[in-house]
Design a protein around this motif. Sequence first.
Motif, mmCIF file in Angstrom:
data_model
loop_
_atom_site.group_PDB
_atom_site.id
_atom_site.type_symbol
_atom_site.label_atom_id
_atom_site.label_comp_id
_atom_site.label_asym_id
_atom_site.label_seq_id
_atom_site.Cartn_x
_atom_site.Cartn_y
_atom_site.Cartn_z
ATOM 1 N N ARG A 156 25.182 16.235 -14.363
ATOM 2 C CA ARG A 156 26.737 16.277 -14.625
ATOM 3 C C ARG A 156 27.031 17.072 -16.053
ATOM 4 N NH1 ARG A 156 27.062 15.464 -9.474
ATOM 5 N NH2 ARG A 156 27.629 13.315 -9.048
ATOM 6 N N TYR A 209 21.649 25.386 -15.915
ATOM 7 C CA TYR A 209 22.596 24.519 -16.057
ATOM 8 C C TYR A 209 23.993 25.327 -15.852
ATOM 9 C CZ TYR A 209 19.313 21.332 -18.154
ATOM 10 O OH TYR A 209 18.291 20.571 -18.376
ATOM 11 N N THR A 211 27.122 20.494 -12.866
ATOM 12 C CA THR A 211 26.766 20.558 -14.185
ATOM 13 C C THR A 211 28.001 21.106 -15.186
ATOM 14 O OG1 THR A 211 24.488 20.823 -13.634
ATOM 15 C CG2 THR A 211 25.267 21.149 -16.005
#
Length: 823
Positions: free
Chosen positions: A494, A581, A595
């Motif tokens: 996340r 990411y 993310t």
Amino acid sequence: MRLRLLLLLALCGAGPTAAARSLSLRGSWRIRSGNGSLELPGRVPGCVHSALFQRGLIQDPYYRFNDLKYRWISLDNWTYSKKFQIPFNISKWQKVNLIFEGVDTVAKILLNSVPIGKTDNMFKRYSFDITTVVRNVNSLELRFQSPVLYAAQRSKAHTSYWVPPDCPPPVQKGQCHVNFIRKEQSSFSWDWGPSFPTQGIWKDVRIEAYNICHLNFFTFSPIYDNHTQGWNLEIESSFDVVSPKPISGQVIVAIPKLQTQQTYSIELQPGERIVELFVKINKNATVETWWPHGHGNQTGYNMTVLFKLDGGLSIEKSAKVYFRTVELIEESIEGSQGLSFYFKINGLPIFLKGSNWIPADSFQDRVNSDLLRLLLQSAVDANMNTLRVWGGGIYEQDEFYRLCDELGIMVWQDFMFACALYPTDQGFLDSVRTEVAHQRDKTRPFIISSPTNGAESIEEGWLSANPYDKNFGDVHFYDYSNDCWNWKIFPKARFVSEYGYQSWPSFSTLEKVSSENDWSYNSEFSLHRQHHAGGNNEMLLQIGFHFKLPKNTDPLQTFKDTIYLTQVMQAQCVKIETEFYRRSRSEIVDGKGHTMGALYWQLNDIWQAPSWASLEYGGKWKMLHYFARHFFAPLLPVGFEDQDAFFIYGVSDLHSDCKATLTVRVHTWNSLEPLCSSETERFVMEAGKAVLLYKEQVPALLGRCGNCTRQSCVVSFYLSTDNQLVSPTNHHFLSSLNETVGLQKAHITANISQQGDTFVFDLETSAVAPFVWLDVGSIPGRFSDNGFLMTEKTRTILFYPWKPTSKSELEQSFHVTSLTDTY
């Protein structure tokens, strides 16, 4: 935010009825060693190490092996003393306090030979009542205890349970039991820094005398009311009322640009009193919110708060108010277990792009406003919007947070704990409670640690069953043995608040603290500076995956080439990981994804040594920092491979959709002319999304480009609108650089000219050149781009000097390196 009185001193009253006087005790003090054999002048704010260096009694503590040579300084018990005269009649004041904004760390304080208090927490503000002790002429002493010996004593006395770790790993060459002292944890050493446990008065110290009442501190918090859709301001003021009778008066709060002025009646009872005010901002005024860098303006409003009290007393404070809301969103995600973990600023989801901040120096008196601005401006110039102030350092000085407000940098603020357990005896907890209360901002969300599983950690009773769960909170990730070009090793989490790879700083930075026999990769000096176990070999391992190790017959050139390759490797590794990411923000794959933050470790360096930093000690940009400027760009195409297919994602941090075209080019390593080029149809790039723009099998891509092979070609790509670039030009290597076919030794020249305060470097190359690195030695400044892939014959790069320089100085210092120069 807390407004320290250091910045906002004001007189309570006017003329002969003034109700407060302040006397700064900054400046010259005397310092003596424990046995009295050494006495010298020193400056406050400052520390013993700095005083010894300034008087020429020791060398630069950062030179060669001096961190070991000067351990005796931290093991001694030093005394700070000062004689001073009060420039006003002390007998006319009801109360006189001695204020220390920061004492480092364990000290007994005596005024006129009378003990008045003790300190044991570097992060606390101390106020001592000296009304009955102070005279017209005074002597003040702070008798420090060695922080190393104090920590050892506290650990030895704590017998009820083990509080690990006892000591840092031997490679760090540090001191033990740092978790038993409320002091900068990294001052006992870290894997990127030396052991210099300082002693001294590291912040402001002053005398404050007052009658009737005194304003101790003043804080405020902007609050948005969703119901009324208007802004309010909560103001909290702490008073010390020394009058035996209640004090009445009025408070006038004014924010002129928002047509807001409100008056309140107050009554202050004797003793310590808190005054809370609730200010409604004029609804007819348009409030411009503060936005992170890259998302809008950093608008602030000047505010004055005037306390008009009985007897003609008046206290006026001024501050800048920034209106913004911050929400941490932890909610269910469709198609995934767990919870989201992202931040909304002013109601808009923001992908946090940035890095981690460590102390800028082992000796805080060296950290001035100019250095802070240089480092923070460099973060903004690399398209960052967030810095995490890491918990093993310090709560930064007010100037740091003021500059972050001005520049648009969000601060993820750790409390000052790191990588250890801590004692929980009552005295320790009481000290921490005061420290935390002094540092709070009550409108901000709190999490229990970093990393954490966020709300899930709380649900599980503050101790996570699976602390590495990628479905919750933030994660830290390091992997030095697997190939960093393989994006599948990275966590689809996340939020990633730490990750990174080491490199060495440039030779010009190392040269200042080393001698000629230190200049090799395996020298005693190189091993001494490496505080991460196996770090030097891990860098060579990562280099070896994709690059040729240097084999120059000149040992010094081999050392310089190795430094260069460590920076190439670090930049490329962090690029690949960060792009992974960023492209994961909008998708869920096998239940993982969404993310919404990437903060690499680390932004800055504390000394001249190998580390994870992208800025060297002093601020020089490593190759990684130039790469960060690209991989944190607001609009970015990201390329990667999966099962022989080549993908390009478009990543947008913009607030609105935009129309763009993706151009994909293929170059052979042996030609400056593109082999083939293709454009997509115009498409809409969605705001705040990461979406697939392009997919093609690699054999098909190579097949339509003539005789291209993975080893002979490289792919580049960019986004444009109306033939204007709107993204950096990105690239993807189809093979390791040690397997390339046709890559030639590039001869690169530069013609330097000056335009105003900026210098223009017109480059020309004879061949395609990967990782072109422009260096001007120790001349402070940065280039507009660096470490780039040069696929065109000419290219213009700008140099922005940080101090005055000249064309001739730049020509003398200039050196250019590309990958084939290391063969």
